[in-house]
Write a protein that holds these residues in place. Structure first.
Motif, short mmCIF file in Angstrom:
data_model
loop_
_atom_site.label_atom_id
_atom_site.label_comp_id
_atom_site.label_asym_id
_atom_site.label_seq_id
_atom_site.Cartn_x
_atom_site.Cartn_y
_atom_site.Cartn_z
N ALA A 130 51.08 -10.19 42.66
CA ALA A 130 52.13 -10.16 41.64
C ALA A 130 52.93 -11.46 41.66
O ALA A 130 53.04 -12.13 42.70
CB ALA A 130 53.06 -8.97 41.87
N VAL A 131 53.49 -11.80 40.52
CA VAL A 131 54.27 -13.03 40.37
C VAL A 131 55.73 -12.67 40.09
O VAL A 131 56.02 -11.79 39.27
CB VAL A 131 53.71 -13.89 39.22
N ILE A 132 56.62 -13.34 40.80
CA ILE A 132 58.06 -13.19 40.60
C ILE A 132 58.60 -14.54 40.15
O ILE A 132 58.40 -15.55 40.83
CB ILE A 132 58.77 -12.75 41.89
N VAL A 133 59.26 -14.58 39.00
CA VAL A 133 59.85 -15.81 38.49
C VAL A 133 61.35 -15.61 38.35
O VAL A 133 61.81 -14.61 37.78
CB VAL A 133 59.24 -16.20 37.13
N LEU A 134 62.12 -16.56 38.89
CA LEU A 134 63.57 -16.40 38.89
C LEU A 134 64.26 -17.76 38.86
O LEU A 134 63.69 -18.76 39.27
CB LEU A 134 64.01 -15.61 40.13
N PRO A 135 65.50 -17.81 38.40
CA PRO A 135 66.31 -19.01 38.52
C PRO A 135 66.97 -19.03 39.91
O PRO A 135 67.83 -18.19 40.20
CB PRO A 135 67.36 -18.86 37.42
N TYR A 136 66.52 -19.95 40.75
CA TYR A 136 67.09 -20.08 42.09
C TYR A 136 68.31 -20.98 41.99
O TYR A 136 68.20 -22.17 41.66
CB TYR A 136 66.06 -20.64 43.05
N CYS A 137 69.47 -20.43 42.24
CA CYS A 137 70.73 -21.14 42.06
C CYS A 137 71.54 -21.09 43.35
O CYS A 137 72.48 -20.28 43.48
CB CYS A 137 71.52 -20.54 40.90
N PRO A 138 71.19 -21.91 44.35
CA PRO A 138 71.91 -21.87 45.63
C PRO A 138 73.33 -22.38 45.51
O PRO A 138 74.13 -22.17 46.43
CB PRO A 138 71.06 -22.76 46.53
N GLY A 139 73.65 -23.09 44.41
CA GLY A 139 75.03 -23.48 44.19
C GLY A 139 75.33 -24.94 44.48
O GLY A 139 76.43 -25.39 44.22
N PHE A 140 74.34 -25.67 44.99
CA PHE A 140 74.56 -27.10 45.23
C PHE A 140 73.81 -27.89 44.17
O PHE A 140 72.58 -27.87 44.11
CB PHE A 140 74.10 -27.53 46.62
N GLY A 141 74.54 -28.57 43.31
CA GLY A 141 73.91 -29.34 42.25
C GLY A 141 73.26 -28.44 41.22
O GLY A 141 73.81 -27.41 40.83
N THR A 142 72.08 -28.80 40.79
CA THR A 142 71.41 -28.10 39.70
C THR A 142 70.73 -26.83 40.18
O THR A 142 70.60 -26.56 41.38
CB THR A 142 70.36 -29.04 39.06
N GLY A 143 70.27 -26.01 39.22
CA GLY A 143 69.48 -24.82 39.52
C GLY A 143 68.00 -25.12 39.38
O GLY A 143 67.60 -26.14 38.79
N HIS A 144 67.16 -24.23 39.89
CA HIS A 144 65.72 -24.48 39.96
C HIS A 144 64.95 -23.22 39.59
O HIS A 144 65.28 -22.13 40.04
CB HIS A 144 65.31 -24.90 41.37
N GLY A 145 63.91 -23.38 38.80
CA GLY A 145 62.98 -22.28 38.61
C GLY A 145 62.18 -22.08 39.88
O GLY A 145 61.81 -23.05 40.55
N LEU A 146 61.93 -20.83 40.24
CA LEU A 146 61.13 -20.50 41.43
C LEU A 146 60.06 -19.51 41.03
O LEU A 146 60.35 -18.48 40.41
CB LEU A 146 62.02 -19.90 42.52
N ARG A 147 58.81 -19.84 41.36
CA ARG A 147 57.67 -18.96 41.07
C ARG A 147 57.04 -18.53 42.39
O ARG A 147 56.46 -19.34 43.12
CB ARG A 147 56.63 -19.68 40.21
#
Length: 385
Positions: free
Chosen positions: A207-224
């Motif tokens: 299965a694939v999980i796609v999410l916006p990874y937003c740790p809070g430092f600078g920009t956010g990142h797509g994570l697959r």
């Protein structure tokens, strides 16, 4: 009035010029009219990054133009406590929106849903992405969770108006929805700092999980992420993604009382904008190595113009600080509260990233297990944080 095919095709062309859009997403855009999921009144982003009010009754041409352009539309402020028509500066935090179509297309490309896939969506919002997914995978295969009942009720009406059926649940998306497991895809439309293991538990291998990874430092990142048979998941960061945070993972709104005995005033010769405007790969590395968050911006005070970078620690809210840049300065003021030397930690992490050859975002990845998550560089065994 309804959307013409020319409006829809113009939107697809605009999105295609920004991101790669898959054929099944093109067909879904054509089949699922976006205007059915946009409220009569909302706040659309301007090209300058500000908000403007769009009102279907007061200015229908402007409303339709915003709906069928690559812009996000804010639909809620302060969890509903502030009226959406209030566009004064600082009037309210955006807490729900219709994402820009290019962002939607990006996440759907990374998700790669196929007909018959069972999909869990976290964050129903207006319901447009749930509708697009339903068109792609088929009726009855999408379960979408929304924490806000008012938003969920409106999404149900929007989906009904579009003639599409998805299972809508009101609840905390971090818990998933085991009743419909196992899932083939998990589509997350809110910012996540910590990936809930419940999502992995409710997925089948592959299965694939796609999410916006937003740790809070600078920009956010797509994570697959791809779920493996042992119950873990591994994946990389294919591009940019920044969403409003999942409510259960928001930072506290107020700082605790400061420890006045642990305040420090220092200076640095390093321009704080070197950190603030660093590339996404540096943001990922600094977030993983320090666990700190940041926010910055240009402003003015009694001494004139300045750029201020704020640093804080979600794990230790007593530790926070600011670094100020001013034109023509050679030394920059640091103010820190708490026991952690935040500026030193951040700059140390930045120069570690430099020593690695300034790797880009695409070289980083994440592994998620029941014990937690780890960010790595190039290979899962090269863990950095």
């Amino acid at each position: 009035m309804t959307a013409s095919s020319a409006m829809v095709e113009a939107l697809i062309a605009e999105v295609s010029a920004i991101v790669q859009i898959e054929e099944h997403t093109r067909q879904a855009f054509r089949a699922v009219p976006r205007h059915l999921f946009i409220p009569p009144v909302g706040q659309a982003f301007t090209p300058e990054g500000d908000h403007r009010l769009i009102d279907r009754d007061a200015d229908p041409d402007d409303w339709w133009s915003a709906v069928y352009s690559d812009t996000s539309v804010v639909t809620q402020l302060d969890d509903g406590a502030t009226d959406i028509t209030d566009i004064t500066e600082g009037a309210g935090e955006c807490t729900s929106s219709a994402s820009a179509p290019s962002t939607v297309a990006d996440l759907l490309r990374w998700l790669d849903p196929l007909s018959g896939h069972r999909v869990l969506e976290v964050g129903t919002g207006t319901g447009w992405s749930a509708a697009l997914l339903t068109h792609i995978v088929g009726a009855g295969h999408v379960t979408s969770i929304e924490v806000d009942r008012t938003i969920a009720d409106q999404a149900a009406k929007n989906l009904a108006a579009a003639g599409l059926h998805a299972r809508l649940i009101v609840g905390d998306g971090a818990e998933g929805f085991p009743d419909q497991a196992p899932y083939d895809r998990v589509h997350v439309t809110c910012g996540v700092r910590t990936v809930p293991y419940a999502w992995l538990e409710q997925c089948r291998p592959g299965a694939v999980i796609v999410l916006p990874y937003c740790p809070g430092f600078g920009t956010g990142h797509g994570l697959r992420l791809v779920v493996t048979p042992d119950g873990s998941a591994h994946g990389r960061f294919p591009g940019f993604a920044s969403y409003m945070m999942m409510r259960s993972q928001r930072e506290p709104a107020d700082l605790p009382p400061r420890d006045l005995d642990a305040e420090h005033r220092l200076t640095t010769t390093m321009d704080p904008r070197t950190i603030a405007f660093a590339p996404p790969g540096a943001d990922l590395a600094i977030a993983a190595l320090t666990g700190l968050t940041s926010v910055g911006g240009y402003t003015e005070d009694e001494e004139g113009g300045l750029y201020r970078l704020w640093l804080s620690s979600p794990a230790d809210p007593y530790s926070w600080g600011t670094v100020k840049w001013r034109p023509h300065s050679t030394d920059y003021d640091i103010y820190q509260a708490g026991d952690r030397p935040l500026w030193d930690e951040v700059t140390d992490a930045y120069f570690r990233w430099v020593s690695w050859g300034k790797p880009g975002r695409e070289r980083f990845g994440m592994t998620v297990t029941e014990e937690g998550q780890r960010v790595w560089l190039d290979m899962p065994d090269q863990v950095i944080g």
